[in-house]
Write an enzyme that holds these catalytic residues in place. Structure first.
Site, PDB file in Angstrom:
ATOM      1  CG  HIS A  81     -38.065  16.367 -15.864  1.00  0.00           C
ATOM      2  ND1 HIS A  81     -37.778  17.268 -16.802  1.00  0.00           N
ATOM      3  CD2 HIS A  81     -39.052  15.528 -16.600  1.00  0.00           C
ATOM      4  CE1 HIS A  81     -38.448  17.222 -17.822  1.00  0.00           C
ATOM      5  NE2 HIS A  81     -39.501  16.095 -17.861  1.00  0.00           N
ATOM      6  CG  ASN A 154     -40.292  18.846 -21.733  1.00  0.00           C
ATOM      7  OD1 ASN A 154     -39.858  19.100 -20.744  1.00  0.00           O
ATOM      8  ND2 ASN A 154     -40.571  17.891 -22.272  1.00  0.00           N
ATOM      9  CE1 TYR A 368     -46.928  15.759 -15.016  1.00  0.00           C
ATOM     10  CE2 TYR A 368     -45.000  16.868 -13.893  1.00  0.00           C
ATOM     11  CZ  TYR A 368     -45.804  16.195 -14.955  1.00  0.00           C
ATOM     12  OH  TYR A 368     -45.020  16.402 -16.338  1.00  0.00           O
TER      13      TYR A 368
END
Ligand code: HDE
Length: 698
Positions: A81, A154, A368
């Site tokens: 991304h 998404n 993350y």
């Protein structure tokens, strides 16, 4: 730390100026240029030299600081991304959900919560193009009164894999190949299909990836999905499963493959520009938030596991409840400070929302935070203005690189009794308003021995791939089959295409046969399925073409003009397009000047060679006899019309422009209309039935 960031002011010194230094210099009232230490700079053109032609001096701290800072401007890009575009806006609750969640942002109808939303492609680097065939990220940071909630989703409701342990393999295989560093931003290559054909669980997602979902027209026309099952928890501690859906107000719209390919040539920044310009012009992108809410009994009654991210819940089985809207109304001020430095994390949730045991989600909860540390370089990245919560942040975490907060006093531990001595004692936990992890033991197999294993229904890899296929229109099916052909035709490892087709035989025989024919290979044997697929009822909600809105709102209509174009007709067309809330874009052979029929001279928005028709949703050919004659000799003009036709767009035309249409191979159909006879209405759709006449699809 207070809720005010130290960088809320635009100058490091808080904007103060010392009285004895003149506030302004002899430079027309502009602010003074300074070094990062606040020293005013007298010369920003010349480095300090010994003599007119002598060496530059090491002592030049102005030069060294400027170059030093420049040298370090780039930070590591996101591993996936990397290429993204973002905007600010708000989420508004359109009903109260206080009976099902204690999350503050959903409690009051009309409550608005600021958001920052980042859209992205997945495979390409930060400098890659906007329109490859790829999944789009749809990440929303809600700055709620109870802390930040990140819904990092998404534009497709399922994913390639079921378990986070496979994520590095997936990403390695799809990214550019390790030795040759190509292809950039595309899955049509050996390693991706080698991996995918060996991973039957990816089949459902591959069907979506090969559909027009992965070549969207705009970020404004994509749906968004949280994918995983999450939980809502109410005041009484009762938990409800929830899946999150974003639905674009403008309806879904995608491009077709040839158009997407040509867009890469015409405008690398097609989606980024589209989002920015829409917001800058006041046409604010908007989505509805829809929820699928269900309990354990429902979950247990389905022929798939709701903890499996390769599965969706058909909307026809469990309809969406629309509970809010998302509006993007402000572009970032600075791409790096905001879009690049924003750090989303699925682990950021607020009281009233909780995780499920989806093994993909569980892995993301680790990933993350970990990646932000290496990307943003410090554990204090949460203090950057774009990441900082807009509610008080108070704890005993201290120090670390780039610490921006300046805590007062000695209380950096807890418990403490400093308050008894008149010193600040710091914050304390709150069992009432604090975050509680949902304790409900649910889905009987969610607890037990430590095993490297998956739920039984995870082994069904094909039923929903078949469901998706059966839910598409014939035109969409042709696009899917053709995409498989295109992608697999780029694969040099010869055992891979038959292996993939062997998997597709479990989805649908017709699909597999069409792909094999398109590739020119024999139909292989069906690969054994880990679990026999079942037939589910088609879900029309999964089709783009069946759910598009007949509107040109938010779209861009190209108008080809030249010398001699009818002035009144141009004015009327521009007005009609604006009235329909779309944007007219005038294209002319010479951008600075076209002399219209009444002698007036107009400037165009774009020059013909730089404004091919793939940039527009429909094409108007507004030419006089004279203009047509001139453009018949202009390949870019012929191509302009030919591509609009080939991309199944409406073409509006004057009678005089007929020879140009003819030269471009345009044949009459419902989408080819006289400009004064309903062109704006015709422009609201694509003409799928034109396609079989124009290209051979699988
Ligand atoms: Fe991500 N993903 N992901 N992902 N993801 C990242 O975080 C990861 C997955 C998604 O605009 C990374 O800050 C793992 C699913 C978006 O900044 C990283 C797994 C979904 C974005 C990461 C997944 C997503 C990311 C890279 C498998 C849809 C961009 C840089 C368990 C629900 C957010 C970063 C933005 C970004 C890891 C799977 C969506 C490496 C391990 C499923 C939209 O942490």
């Amino acid at each position: 730390m207070s809720d005010k960031s130290p960088f809320d002011t635009d100058r490091g010194n808080g904007g103060e100026t010392h009285q004895h230094i003149p506030a302004k210099g002899p430079h027309d009232g502009l602010d003074h240029l300074t070094t990062n230490q606040g020293i005013r700079i007298s010369d920003n053109q010349n480095s300090l030299k010994s003599g007119t032609r002598g060496p530059t001096l090491l002592e030049d701290f102005v030069l060294r600081e400027k170059i030093f800072h420049f040298d370090h401007e780039r930070i590591p890009e996101r591993i996936v991304h990397a290429r993204g575009s973002a905007a600010h806006g708000y989420f508004e609750a359109t009903e109260s959900l206080s009976d099902i969640t204690r999350a503050d942002l959903f409690r009051r109808k009309g409550e608005k919560t600021p958001v920052f939303v980042r859209f992205s492609t997945v495979a390409g680097g930060a400098g890659s193009v906007d329109t490859p065939r790829d999944v789009r990220g749809f990440a929303v940071k809600f700055y709620t009164k109870e802390g930040n909630w990140d819904l990092v989703g998404n534009n497709i409701p399922v994913f390639f894999i079921q378990d986070a342990i496979k994520f590095p393999d997936l990403v390695h295989s799809v990214k550019m190949e390790a030795d040759r560093a190509y292809p950039q931003a595309g899955s049509a290559h050996d390693t991706f299909w080698d991996w995918a054909s060996l991973m039957p669980e990816s089949t459902h997602m591959l069907m979506w990836a090969m559909s027009d979902r992965t070549i969207p027209r705009s970020f404004r026309t994509v749906q968004g999905f949280g994918i995983h099952t999450f939980r809502f928890v109410n005041d009484a501690g009762k938990s409800t499963f929830v899946k999150f859906h974003w639905r674009p107000k403008l309806g879904m719209q995608s491009t077709i493959w040839d158009e997407a390919l040509k867009l890469q040539a015409a405008d690398n920044d097609f989606h980024r520009r589209d989002l920015y310009e829409a917001i800058a012009s006041g046409s604010f992108p908007e989505w509805e938030l829809g929820l699928q809410l269900f309990d354990e009994d429902f979950a247990n009654s389905q022929p798939y596991d709701v903890l499996d991210s390769t599965k969706l819940i058909p909307e026809e089985v469990l309809p969406l409840r629309i509970v809010g809207r998302l509006v993007l109304d402000r572009n970032p001020d600075n791409f790096f400070a905001e879009t690049e430095q924003v750090a989303y994390c699925p682990a950021n949730i607020v009281p009233g929302i909780d995780f499920s045991n989806d093994p993909l989600l569980q892995g993301r909860l680790f990933s993350y935070l970990d990646t932000q540390k290496s990307r943003l370089g410090t554990a204090n990245f949460h203090q950057l203005p774009i990441n900082a919560p807009k509610c008080p942040v108070m704890n005993f975490q201290r120090d670390g690189q780039m610490q921006m907060a300046v805590p007062k006093g000695r209380a950096n531990y807890e418990p403490n009794s400093l308050a008894a001595h008149g010193e600040p004692g710091g914050p304390r936990e709150c069992p009432v308003t604090g975050f509680h992890t949902d304790e409900a033991a649910s889905l009987s197999q969610e607890q037990g021995d430590k095993l490297r294993i998956r739920g039984e229904l995870f082994a069904d890899h094909y039923s929903q791939a078949r469901l998706f296929w059966k839910s598409q229109t014939p035109s969409e099916q042709a696009h899917i089959a053709s995409s498989f052909v295109f992608e697999l035709s780029k694969v040099a490892l010869e055992e891979v295409p038959p292996r993939m087709v062997g998997n597709l035989l479990n989805v649908d025989r017709d699909l597999a046969t069409r792909v094999a024919n398109g590739l020119g290979i024999d139909l292989p044997k069906k690969n054994p399925a880990a679990r026999e697929p079942i037939d589910m009822d088609p879900s029309p909600a999964l089709s783009i073409q069946q759910n598009m809105k007949a509107t040109i709102e938010g779209r861009r209509i190209g108008i080809l003009i030249a010398d001699g174009t009818d002035a009144k007709a141009l004015e009327a067309l521009v007005k009609a397009i604006r009235n329909a809330k779309a944007t007219p874009f005038v294209v002319a052979p010479r951008v600075g000047k076209a002399k219209l029929s009444d002698g007036t001279v107009v400037k165009a928005d774009g020059q013909l060679a730089g404004s091919p028709s793939q940039l527009f949703d429909a094409a108007a050919v507004l030419l006089s006899k004279e203009g047509t004659e001139m453009l018949l000799k202009e390949a870019a003009a012929v191509q302009w019309v030919m591509d609009a036709y080939g991309h199944l767009k409406a073409i509006g035309h004057t009678a005089e422009s007929a020879p140009l249409l003819q030269k471009a191979g345009v044949e009459p159909d419902a989408g080819v209309v006289a400009l004064d006879k309903g062109f704006v209405d015709a422009a609201a759709r694509r003409y799928w039935d034109r396609e079989p006449k124009l290209r051979t699809l699988a």
